[in-house]
Design an enzyme around this catalytic site. Sequence first.
Site, PDB file in Angstrom:
ATOM      1  N   SER A   1       0.815  -1.292   0.108  1.00 44.52           N
ATOM      2  CA  SER A   1       0.041   0.060   0.094  1.00 44.52           C
ATOM      3  C   SER A   1       0.758   1.180   0.146  1.00 44.52           C
ATOM      4  O   SER A   1       1.444   1.452  -0.966  1.00 44.52           O
ATOM      5  CB  SER A   1      -0.976  -0.173   1.168  1.00 44.52           C
ATOM      6  OG  SER A   1      -1.993   0.826   0.967  1.00 44.52           O
TER       7      SER A   1
ATOM      8  N   ASP B   1      -8.597  -5.734  -5.818  1.00 47.42           N
ATOM      9  CA  ASP B   1      -8.472  -4.297  -5.119  1.00 47.42           C
ATOM     10  C   ASP B   1      -9.189  -3.298  -5.772  1.00 47.42           C
ATOM     11  O   ASP B   1      -9.180  -3.279  -6.878  1.00 47.42           O
ATOM     12  CB  ASP B   1      -6.975  -4.216  -5.105  1.00 47.42           C
ATOM     13  CG  ASP B   1      -6.707  -2.802  -4.239  1.00 47.42           C
ATOM     14  OD1 ASP B   1      -7.164  -2.039  -4.091  1.00 47.42           O
ATOM     15  OD2 ASP B   1      -5.174  -2.886  -3.923  1.00 47.42           O
TER      16      ASP B   1
ATOM     17  N   HIS C   1      -7.910  -5.356  -1.192  1.00 46.48           N
ATOM     18  CA  HIS C   1      -6.517  -4.381  -1.149  1.00 46.48           C
ATOM     19  C   HIS C   1      -5.818  -5.258  -0.003  1.00 46.48           C
ATOM     20  O   HIS C   1      -4.755  -5.128   0.118  1.00 46.48           O
ATOM     21  CB  HIS C   1      -6.989  -2.918  -0.516  1.00 46.48           C
ATOM     22  CG  HIS C   1      -5.563  -2.167  -0.173  1.00 46.48           C
ATOM     23  ND1 HIS C   1      -4.710  -2.039  -1.442  1.00 46.48           N
ATOM     24  CD2 HIS C   1      -5.211  -1.658   0.787  1.00 46.48           C
ATOM     25  CE1 HIS C   1      -3.636  -1.312  -0.675  1.00 46.48           C
ATOM     26  NE2 HIS C   1      -3.994  -1.083   0.550  1.00 46.48           N
TER      27      HIS C   1
END
Length: 337
Positions: free
Chosen positions: A129, A283, A312
Amino acid sequence: MTDAVRHDFGAVTLQSGITLPEAQITYQTYGELNPARDNVIVYPTSYGAHHTDIEWTIGPGRPLDPERFFIIIPNMLCNGLSSSPSNTAAPLDRGRFPPVSALDNVRLQARLLEEAFGIERIAMVYGWSMGGQQAYHWAAHFPDRVARMVCLCGSARTAPHNKVFLEGVRAALTADQAFQDGWFATVPVRGLRAFGRLYAGWALSQAFYRETMWAGLGYGSVEDFLIRYWEANFSRRDANDLLAQSATWMQSDIADNELYGGDLDAALGAITAKALIMPGDHDLYFRVEDNRREVAKMPNATLKVIPSLWGHRAGNPSQSPTDDAFINDAVADLLAD
């Protein structure tokens, strides 16, 4: 594993032009630095995370093996441990804390390695991320120092739709009455709860909820999951810190600097590290297509999509052994090359 250590840099002028008088990064290390100083893995933190939230991926027999590598987790600026709105003295506290870029983070991390350990080259930078965004910045801005990079569910530049997601969670947080004059004077309890609930719909896929995968995690209902996981997760953190980190995320762009002048293709083309880019196929905001276009411009990159209903969260699979094994196999292959 050592105890967390604070490294002070003194006055640091950020990319915004504003100076932090007493900038610091709090970090933790795992394993031992070898005599050649070439067994180093840098593992930046992700949004809202402290090093304690992501260190579960480190262990003997795993790719991030402290018996083989010297692993450093530098806490991201604005996460509450390194320099942040919540721990900086006036006049730069809370809402007056200056804007921080991903490049600001990476430049200080590079200084940390040099000043604390005499490290010039790293075997791998690894991140999920926002940690993946920092991995991209490391590889683009220090190409001669980075041998390998792994980006899990991240990107070189925050996509427009990703920014729309961020605008939504920021709006939920700042709608609380505690937000006044650009900062939170008191804890925005309702805002943090709303933030967590909105985030829950983006961080996990539609299929995750359709298949009631939350039940396998020990929750009795979706409401139970929203309260005990998502509301609780973000209520641990300072709201001013969360808001500042989201601004860093929103503006992340490896080409937005004096080196590349906004030319994303040039920045991607400068990445010489052996790169493994691993988006999740479900995601909702770091999309596979964005990474596919990035990898096409990188000279030594591989795109390997994580097949997972976890959205995600597939890139940080603390509760998904299947995704964990998939990522571990890919990273082990990269390290063996």
